[in-house]
Motif scaffolding. Structure first.
Motif, PDB file in Angstrom:
ATOM      1  N   VAL A 194      -5.150  -9.300   1.280  1.00  0.00           N
ATOM      2  CA  VAL A 194      -6.154  -8.417   1.896  1.00  0.00           C
ATOM      3  C   VAL A 194      -7.524  -8.678   1.280  1.00  0.00           C
ATOM      4  O   VAL A 194      -8.490  -8.999   1.976  1.00  0.00           O
ATOM      5  CB  VAL A 194      -5.763  -6.936   1.738  1.00  0.00           C
ATOM      6  CG1 VAL A 194      -6.876  -6.042   2.265  1.00  0.00           C
ATOM      7  CG2 VAL A 194      -4.462  -6.637   2.461  1.00  0.00           C
ATOM      8  N   SER A 199      -0.907 -16.378   6.139  1.00  0.00           N
ATOM      9  CA  SER A 199      -0.035 -15.398   5.484  1.00  0.00           C
ATOM     10  C   SER A 199       1.406 -15.904   5.435  1.00  0.00           C
ATOM     11  O   SER A 199       2.105 -15.710   4.432  1.00  0.00           O
ATOM     12  CB  SER A 199      -0.113 -14.045   6.193  1.00  0.00           C
ATOM     13  OG  SER A 199       0.412 -14.086   7.503  1.00  0.00           O
ATOM     14  N   TYR A 242      -3.710  -8.789   9.204  1.00  0.00           N
ATOM     15  CA  TYR A 242      -4.874  -9.134   8.390  1.00  0.00           C
ATOM     16  C   TYR A 242      -6.164  -9.168   9.204  1.00  0.00           C
ATOM     17  O   TYR A 242      -7.255  -9.142   8.627  1.00  0.00           O
ATOM     18  CB  TYR A 242      -4.636 -10.460   7.668  1.00  0.00           C
ATOM     19  CG  TYR A 242      -3.609 -10.316   6.574  1.00  0.00           C
ATOM     20  CD1 TYR A 242      -3.920  -9.684   5.386  1.00  0.00           C
ATOM     21  CD2 TYR A 242      -2.303 -10.767   6.760  1.00  0.00           C
ATOM     22  CE1 TYR A 242      -2.976  -9.514   4.385  1.00  0.00           C
ATOM     23  CE2 TYR A 242      -1.342 -10.603   5.771  1.00  0.00           C
ATOM     24  CZ  TYR A 242      -1.683  -9.971   4.583  1.00  0.00           C
ATOM     25  OH  TYR A 242      -0.733  -9.792   3.608  1.00  0.00           O
ATOM     26  N   THR A 249      -9.205  -7.057   7.653  1.00  0.00           N
ATOM     27  CA  THR A 249     -10.428  -7.818   7.393  1.00  0.00           C
ATOM     28  C   THR A 249     -11.589  -7.323   8.248  1.00  0.00           C
ATOM     29  O   THR A 249     -12.667  -7.016   7.737  1.00  0.00           O
ATOM     30  CB  THR A 249     -10.201  -9.320   7.668  1.00  0.00           C
ATOM     31  OG1 THR A 249      -9.123  -9.778   6.864  1.00  0.00           O
ATOM     32  CG2 THR A 249     -11.451 -10.130   7.347  1.00  0.00           C
ATOM     33  N   LEU A 257      -4.106  -2.730   6.842  1.00  0.00           N
ATOM     34  CA  LEU A 257      -3.043  -3.727   6.807  1.00  0.00           C
ATOM     35  C   LEU A 257      -1.820  -3.322   7.616  1.00  0.00           C
ATOM     36  O   LEU A 257      -1.161  -4.165   8.224  1.00  0.00           O
ATOM     37  CB  LEU A 257      -2.647  -3.974   5.350  1.00  0.00           C
ATOM     38  CG  LEU A 257      -1.568  -5.013   5.097  1.00  0.00           C
ATOM     39  CD1 LEU A 257      -2.012  -6.391   5.558  1.00  0.00           C
ATOM     40  CD2 LEU A 257      -1.207  -5.046   3.607  1.00  0.00           C
TER      41      LEU A 257
END
Length: 377
Positions: free
Chosen positions: A226, A286, A338, A342, A357
């Motif tokens: 994150v 990820s 994400y 973000t 998240l």
């Protein structure tokens, strides 16, 4: 055993369809993409965005906020999620490492080689007693769980895993998910067979440097990404705007996205060559991070996949594990996003568009989940 011939038959991380993170990354894997079109200059691309951006933006807003069940549509909490998850979830030929040995699964047979060891066991015909004796000889607790779980995993090859006797799915947000795995009888061999070896070419040291977390600790990696993504990149709003106009206004007749692309590898993120990420690129990184070490080396073994939501032209990360409870394989699952952590955190739109998240909620839906392949259809 002809070890090289076995490995040559297995899929490699460099197979066709692999996202290499280069300047053209995502051109074939982009859930936003509509196919090829004539290319234009950057100046013309910016002109097009300014001229018809409002119409594309209105359509993009519809893609983001409509369809989760408030007016119409549905979401993860209401969907028949076991069917979606299980449709493509099946064991594949693959390999992984176990305490310095290499473990290969190929057509229901397990091969173990390394440090003076060269063993072969047919998981379909071996008894648990056979496997236990081999484990005792090797000083490992390896083959008996593989034999015990094989029949259920093999049944997943020919039918949706949701319909296989002896398989049960559980869904939760990610904190309870990791607690559940820690408390259960985790099966790293089953996890390895569900992973395949497509996202394993990233050095664990690269992951640790980027995420600030040991990749042997998947929960720490999930959390660490994150801040790492927010510190090294952002959601690629200019490319998204270009794609919105390209898809919704110009109907794919002009390739606008290509003027806003940049490398998306971990190295590019760290050295500043990346100018922004799309949702599916966050997912690829990820998964690479979570698969960078063997499930046998993780404190809790996990496999991951890409969730596609065609209604909203979005992608996010699915994470699973395998536990043994009596005669069942229990597959706990969770979902993380994400893009939300973000973009939506940065522009303070969490209350409208998402909750950071967490993705197992009423602001996410799933059309398909792809587990064993990097390229989208």
């Amino acid at each position: 055993m002809n070890w090289d011939s076995v490995r040559e038959r297995l899929p490699l991380a460099g197979d066709e369809g692999r996202d290499d993170g280069g300047a053209g990354a995502g051109s074939g894997d982009d859930p936003h993409a509509t196919g090829g079109g004539r290319r234009v200059t950057r100046r013309r691309a910016l002109t097009a965005l300014g001229t018809v951006g409002f119409a594309g933006g209105a359509k993009a807003l519809d893609n983001v906020v409509v369809g989760y069940g408030i007016v119409e549509g549905t979401h993860l909490l209401d969907q028949d999620l076991t069917t979606v998850v299980g449709e493509r979830l099946q064991p594949r030929s693959t390999w992984t490492s176990v305490r310095g040995h290499e473990l290969v699964f190929d057509d229901g047979v397990a091969f173990l080689e390394g440090d003076g060891v060269d063993e072969t066991l047919d998981l379909a015909t071996a008894t648990r007693g056979d496997a236990r004796a081999l484990d005792e000889e090797l000083g490992l607790s390896l083959f008996e769980p593989l034999v015990a779980d094989h029949d259920v995993l093999a049944a997943m090859v020919d039918e949706n895993a949701a319909d296989v006797d002896g398989v049960r799915f559980e869904f939760s947000t990610y904190e309870p998910f990791f607690e559940r795995i820690r408390e259960g009888d985790a099966r790293p061999g089953a996890v390895a067979r569900l992973r395949e070896n497509r996202y394993t070419d990233v050095d664990p040291a690269t992951v640790e440097a980027f995420a600030g977390a040991d990749p042997r600790e998947p929960k720490a990696v999930v959390d660490g990404l994150v801040g790492a993504f927010r510190g090294h990149t952002s959601y690629d709003i200019p490319r998204y705007a270009a794609g919105s106009v390209e898809d919704n206004v110009l109907l794919g007749s002009i390739d606008l996205r290509q003027h806003f692309e940049s490398p998306t590898t971990f190295e590019a993120l760290e050295d500043g060559r990346n100018s922004g990420m799309f949702c599916y690129e966050f997912v690829y990184r990820s998964i690479e991070a979570l698969h960078s070490v063997s499930p046998y080396a993780q404190t809790v073994p996990v496999f991951a996949g890409i969730v596609i939501d065609t209604r909203h032209k979005h992608a996010y990360t699915a994470i699973g594990s395998v536990l043994r409870e009596d005669d069942e394989l229990v597959i706990p699952m969770t979902f993380v996003d994400y893009t939300h952590s973000t973009l939506y955190d940065d522009v303070m739109l969490r209350g409208v568009l998402g909750t950071g998240l967490e993705a197992y909620n009423d602001r996410h839906r799933a059309t398909d989940i792809f587990w064993n392949t990097h390229a989208l259809p």
